[in-house]
Design an enzyme around this catalytic site. Structure first.
Site, short mmCIF file in Angstrom:
data_model
loop_
_atom_site.label_atom_id
_atom_site.label_comp_id
_atom_site.label_asym_id
_atom_site.label_seq_id
_atom_site.Cartn_x
_atom_site.Cartn_y
_atom_site.Cartn_z
N CYS A 9 0.82 -1.22 0.00
CA CYS A 9 0.00 0.00 0.00
C CYS A 9 0.85 1.27 0.00
O CYS A 9 0.32 2.37 0.01
CB CYS A 9 -0.93 0.01 1.22
SG CYS A 9 -2.16 -1.31 1.18
N ASP A 11 3.18 2.34 2.39
CA ASP A 11 3.75 2.76 3.66
C ASP A 11 3.73 1.59 4.64
O ASP A 11 2.72 0.90 4.77
CB ASP A 11 2.96 3.91 4.28
CG ASP A 11 3.16 5.22 3.53
OD1 ASP A 11 4.31 5.68 3.47
OD2 ASP A 11 2.17 5.76 3.01
N CYS A 36 7.80 7.43 2.34
CA CYS A 36 8.38 8.70 1.92
C CYS A 36 9.20 9.34 3.05
O CYS A 36 9.28 8.82 4.17
CB CYS A 36 7.27 9.66 1.50
SG CYS A 36 6.14 10.10 2.85
N CYS A 80 1.25 9.96 7.88
CA CYS A 80 2.54 9.46 8.35
C CYS A 80 2.63 9.54 9.87
O CYS A 80 3.14 8.62 10.53
CB CYS A 80 3.68 10.25 7.71
SG CYS A 80 3.78 10.09 5.92
#
Length: 219
Positions: A9, A11, A36, A80
């Site tokens: 997915c 992450d 990221c 995140c």
């Protein structure tokens, strides 16, 4: 150890914590992150925030504290920080010998197939972070961030949570309706039915650009 996310997915985070069993203090923490720069930075910030805290104190760390520690995150990267908080919850549960029950993706429960995000996760995010738009949900969960096929379902979840919170009934427009008091049923004529059908077909196209509609009736 706490694992959240999925490489498929985009992450994934594995958080490890070392706890002194006598003092219940987190003496060390480490992470492995696939994602990221914001995901890596959020994971690193989380370890800095929890080292030296007791497990009970670490439990109180929020995703907003992670964001503040970093001096802010772009809105589209808020997920995140949420991923970091969820990994911490999973690691603490693992330390305590508690098995967290994952949301089952029963038919009708999986909202976003692109990122495998279910109704339960979206509902919790909307409730916890007071999310009110599809963009908010994308930023915090990634759900709906690829194709737009699940946007209507996401909007229904938002509508249901807001209606529950305000004690109102969900409206057909994806927004919370006024309290349902003294409403007199009105008989739809053929023109009204046709207009409703046309608007319903147009609705997905309006939502793509963040729009919507509210039907006020025909005269």
């Amino acid at each position: 150890m706490g694992d959240v996310g999925s490489i498929s997915c985009g992450d994934a985070l594995r958080l490890t914590i070392k706890v002194n069993e006598e003092t219940d203090i987190i003496e060390d923490a480490g992470f492995q992150t696939f994602g990221c720069g914001s995901a890596i930075a959020s994971s690193s910030a989380l370890t800095e925030l929890i080292i030296g805290k007791t497990v009970a104190q670490a439990e109180q760390v929020t995703n907003q504290e992670i964001v503040d520690y970093l001096g802010g995150l772009p809105a589209e990267k808020m997920h995140c920080s949420v991923m970091g908080q969820e990994a911490l919850e999973a690691a603490i549960a693992n330390y305590r010998g508690i098995e967290l029950k994952a949301d089952d993706h029963e038919e009708g429960k999986l909202i976003c197939r692109c990122f495998a995000v279910d109704e339960g996760k979206i509902t919790r995010a909307v409730e916890k972070h007071a999310l009110t738009t599809i963009d908010d949900v994308i930023n915090y969960t990634k759900a709906g961030g690829a194709c737009t096929g699940c946007h209507e379902k996401i909007e229904r979840v938002i509508d249901a949570v807001m209606a529950k919170k305000q004690g109102t009934c969900p409206s057909a427009t994806g927004h919370v309706a006024a309290p349902m008091v003294d409403i007199v049923p009105q008989k739809m004529d053929s023109l009204t039915q046709k207009v409703q059908e046309i608007i319903t077909n147009l609705r997905p196209y309006l939502q793509v650009d963040g729009g919507g509609y509210e039907f006020g009736g025909c005269q």
